[in-house]
Write a protein that holds these residues in place. Structure first.
Motif, PDB file in Angstrom:
ATOM      1  N   PHE A 195       0.863  -1.203   0.010  1.00 58.50           N
ATOM      2  CA  PHE A 195       0.124  -0.119  -0.098  1.00 58.50           C
ATOM      3  C   PHE A 195       0.924   1.249   0.086  1.00 58.50           C
ATOM      4  CE2 PHE A 195      -2.506  -3.422   2.150  1.00 58.50           C
ATOM      5  CZ  PHE A 195      -3.800  -3.334   1.459  1.00 58.50           C
ATOM      6  N   HIS A 196       0.287   2.401  -0.283  1.00 62.48           N
ATOM      7  CA  HIS A 196       0.729   3.804  -0.038  1.00 62.48           C
ATOM      8  C   HIS A 196      -0.151   4.600   0.649  1.00 62.48           C
ATOM      9  CE1 HIS A 196       3.099   2.363  -3.799  1.00 62.48           C
ATOM     10  NE2 HIS A 196       3.523   3.314  -3.805  1.00 62.48           N
ATOM     11  N   THR A 197       0.635   5.496   1.252  1.00 60.64           N
ATOM     12  CA  THR A 197       0.183   6.515   2.151  1.00 60.64           C
ATOM     13  C   THR A 197       0.394   8.121   1.641  1.00 60.64           C
ATOM     14  OG1 THR A 197       1.910   6.443   3.719  1.00 60.64           O
ATOM     15  CG2 THR A 197       0.006   5.296   4.363  1.00 60.64           C
ATOM     16  N   ILE A 198      -0.129   8.980   2.086  1.00 62.38           N
ATOM     17  CA  ILE A 198       0.429  10.344   1.635  1.00 62.38           C
ATOM     18  C   ILE A 198       1.786  10.654   2.534  1.00 62.38           C
ATOM     19  CG2 ILE A 198      -0.057  12.683   2.134  1.00 62.38           C
ATOM     20  CD1 ILE A 198      -2.026  11.481   0.138  1.00 62.38           C
ATOM     21  N   ASP A 199       2.585  11.061   1.718  1.00 66.99           N
ATOM     22  CA  ASP A 199       3.726  11.380   2.219  1.00 66.99           C
ATOM     23  C   ASP A 199       3.881  12.659   3.090  1.00 66.99           C
ATOM     24  OD1 ASP A 199       6.511  12.547   2.883  1.00 66.99           O
ATOM     25  OD2 ASP A 199       7.359  11.354   0.866  1.00 66.99           O
ATOM     26  N   GLU A 200       3.895  12.851   4.460  1.00 69.54           N
ATOM     27  CA  GLU A 200       3.638  13.900   5.077  1.00 69.54           C
ATOM     28  C   GLU A 200       4.579  14.827   5.154  1.00 69.54           C
ATOM     29  OE1 GLU A 200       1.768  13.474   9.040  1.00 69.54           O
ATOM     30  OE2 GLU A 200       1.358  11.418   8.516  1.00 69.54           O
ATOM     31  N   ASP A 201       5.800  14.541   5.196  1.00 67.77           N
ATOM     32  CA  ASP A 201       7.041  15.419   4.850  1.00 67.77           C
ATOM     33  C   ASP A 201       6.804  16.216   3.720  1.00 67.77           C
ATOM     34  OD1 ASP A 201       8.121  14.458   7.357  1.00 67.77           O
ATOM     35  OD2 ASP A 201       9.394  13.231   6.411  1.00 67.77           O
ATOM     36  N   ARG A 202       6.619  15.370   2.567  1.00 70.52           N
ATOM     37  CA  ARG A 202       6.654  16.110   1.165  1.00 70.52           C
ATOM     38  C   ARG A 202       5.165  17.205   1.338  1.00 70.52           C
ATOM     39  NH1 ARG A 202       8.492  18.492  -3.118  1.00 70.52           N
ATOM     40  NH2 ARG A 202       7.251  18.306  -4.961  1.00 70.52           N
ATOM     41  N   LEU A 203       4.239  16.808   2.023  1.00 70.65           N
ATOM     42  CA  LEU A 203       3.163  17.586   1.848  1.00 70.65           C
ATOM     43  C   LEU A 203       3.601  18.832   2.696  1.00 70.65           C
ATOM     44  CD1 LEU A 203       0.071  18.032   1.415  1.00 70.65           C
ATOM     45  CD2 LEU A 203      -0.500  16.869   3.814  1.00 70.65           C
ATOM     46  N   ARG A 204       4.274  18.790   3.761  1.00 66.67           N
ATOM     47  CA  ARG A 204       4.608  20.183   4.707  1.00 66.67           C
ATOM     48  C   ARG A 204       5.554  20.951   3.850  1.00 66.67           C
ATOM     49  NH1 ARG A 204       4.254  16.383   9.282  1.00 66.67           N
ATOM     50  NH2 ARG A 204       6.090  15.408   8.719  1.00 66.67           N
ATOM     51  N   SER A 205       6.176  20.397   2.930  1.00 62.71           N
ATOM     52  CA  SER A 205       7.087  21.249   2.033  1.00 62.71           C
ATOM     53  C   SER A 205       6.517  21.770   0.977  1.00 62.71           C
ATOM     54  CB  SER A 205       8.337  20.200   1.474  1.00 62.71           C
ATOM     55  OG  SER A 205       8.074  19.470   0.452  1.00 62.71           O
ATOM     56  N   LEU A 206       5.115  21.448   0.523  1.00 64.99           N
ATOM     57  CA  LEU A 206       4.797  22.224  -0.733  1.00 64.99           C
ATOM     58  C   LEU A 206       4.602  23.753  -0.213  1.00 64.99           C
ATOM     59  CD1 LEU A 206       1.909  19.634  -1.456  1.00 64.99           C
ATOM     60  CD2 LEU A 206       4.052  19.877  -2.653  1.00 64.99           C
ATOM     61  N   ASP A 207       4.972  24.616  -1.392  1.00 67.35           N
ATOM     62  CA  ASP A 207       4.770  25.848  -1.238  1.00 67.35           C
ATOM     63  C   ASP A 207       3.144  26.232  -1.381  1.00 67.35           C
ATOM     64  OD1 ASP A 207       4.099  26.010  -4.168  1.00 67.35           O
ATOM     65  OD2 ASP A 207       6.196  26.304  -4.427  1.00 67.35           O
ATOM     66  N   ALA A 208       3.028  27.696  -1.153  1.00 65.50           N
ATOM     67  CA  ALA A 208       1.713  28.257  -1.377  1.00 65.50           C
ATOM     68  C   ALA A 208       1.034  28.043  -2.621  1.00 65.50           C
ATOM     69  CB  ALA A 208       1.712  29.675  -0.698  1.00 65.50           C
ATOM     70  N   ASP A 209       1.700  28.070  -3.910  1.00 68.66           N
ATOM     71  CA  ASP A 209       1.104  27.935  -5.047  1.00 68.66           C
ATOM     72  C   ASP A 209       0.412  26.402  -5.213  1.00 68.66           C
ATOM     73  OD1 ASP A 209       1.801  30.676  -5.728  1.00 68.66           O
ATOM     74  OD2 ASP A 209       3.686  30.137  -6.852  1.00 68.66           O
TER      75      ASP A 209
END
Length: 239
Positions: free
Chosen positions: A187-201
Motif C-alpha cells: 500500500f501507499h500513504t500520503i507522504d506527510e513530509d512532502r506535503l509539509r514542504s509544498l509551497d503556497a502555490d
C-alpha cells in the motif's frame, strides 16, 4: 459469477434485498474501494490507503477493514460496527451502467447472482406494490450517483498526487497481543513530509481543485490503525 441486469419495476417488482451484514453475504473483505468525496466520513473509522495496479500503472483508494484476505473486523452478529460504510459496499448488489444506445444517461443495474438477493421474502423491498421506487432504492440511487461522480474525478486526484510526489510506500509491522508478528505491505500513504514542504502555490492549486481536503482526511485516517489493531486483538481473544 455475476449476472448483471438493468433494474426495472416490471421485471423486479417483487425483488427484496438483504441488508444485514455477514461474511456469507459478501462482507468477508479486507478492504473496499473508496472515492475522495467520502474521505471525510471514512476517516472517522478506517485507515485510508492507496494501491498501485502495476499492470495498469494506476492508483486506487481503499478503506481498510482488516489485515489479511477475507478479514473484516467491522462485521459481527449481523451488523457493521461503524457509523459509515464505504459507498462501494453500501450500494451492493446494485451498480451503475451506461446505456446500450450510447446516450449519456446511466441506469441502475443489479447483480442477480449476489447473495444479497433475498429468496425468502423477508428483505427490504426495492419497489412498492405499485412499481414505485421505495425509499431504500431512492437512497441507493443517490449513492450510485455519488460514487459514479467520485470515480469520474479519480484520474485528476491521483494525477495531482503524483505530480506533487505525495505518495509513499507503506510498510507496517504489527505485533499482536498473542505475540504473533504481522506485516502490512503493498500500500501507499500520503507522504506527510512532502506535503509539509509544498509551497503556497502548490497548496492553492490542490485547494482549488478540491483535493486538499481529502488529502488531509487521508492523513488523519492513519490514526485509525491503532483502533483496527485493537479490534484485531479483541477478535483474537473472543473469537
Amino acid at each position: 459469477m455475476s449476472s448483471h441486469a438493468i433494474l426495472t419495476a416490471d421485471t423486479h417488482r417483487d425483488l427484496r434485498i438483504r441488508t444485514d451484514r455477514a461474511a456469507e453475504l459478501g462482507d468477508d473483505m479486507m478492504m473496499a474501494l473508496a472515492v475522495p468525496s467520502e474521505f471525510r466520513k471514512l476517516q472517522l473509522d478506517y485507515p485510508i490507503l492507496f494501491r498501485l495496479d502495476l499492470d495498469r500503472d494506476k492508483f486506487t483508494a481503499v478503506a481498510l477493514f482488516g489485515f489479511e484476505a477475507g478479514e473484516n473486523l467491522f462485521v459481527s452478529n449481523g451488523h457493521w460496527d461503524a457509523g459509515y460504510r464505504p459507498l462501494s459496499v453500501d450500494i451492493q448488489p446494485f451498480l451503475i451502467g451506461g446505456r446500450r444506445d450510447g446516450f449519456e444517461a446511466k441506469q441502475v443495474h443489479i447483480d442477480m447472482a449476489s447473495p444479497r438477493i433475498d429468496r425468502d421474502g423477508e428483505g427490504v423491498r426495492v419497489f412498492d406494490q405499485d412499481g414505485r421506487a421505495t425509499p431504500y432504492l431512492e437512497r441507493v440511487s443517490a449513492q450510485l450517483c455519488e460514487l459514479d461522480a467520485g470515480y469520474q474525478d479519480y484520474a485528476g486526484f491521483f494525477e495531482a498526487l503524483r505530480r506533487h510526489e505525495l505518495l509513499e510506500p507503506l510498510t507496517l509491522d504489527i505485533t499482536l497481543d498473542d505475540g504473533s508478528a504481522n506485516r502490512l505491505v503493498g500500500f501507499h500513504t500520503i507522504d506527510e513530509d512532502r506535503l509539509r514542504s509544498l509551497d503556497a502555490d502548490a497548496l492553492g492549486e490542490l485547494h482549488l481543485s478540491g483535493y486538499l481536503l481529502p488529502i488531509f482526511m487521508a492523513v488523519a485516517s492513519i490514526g485509525n490503525f491503532a483502533k483496527l489493531i485493537a479490534r484485531k486483538n479483541w477478535r483474537l481473544r473472543h473469537g
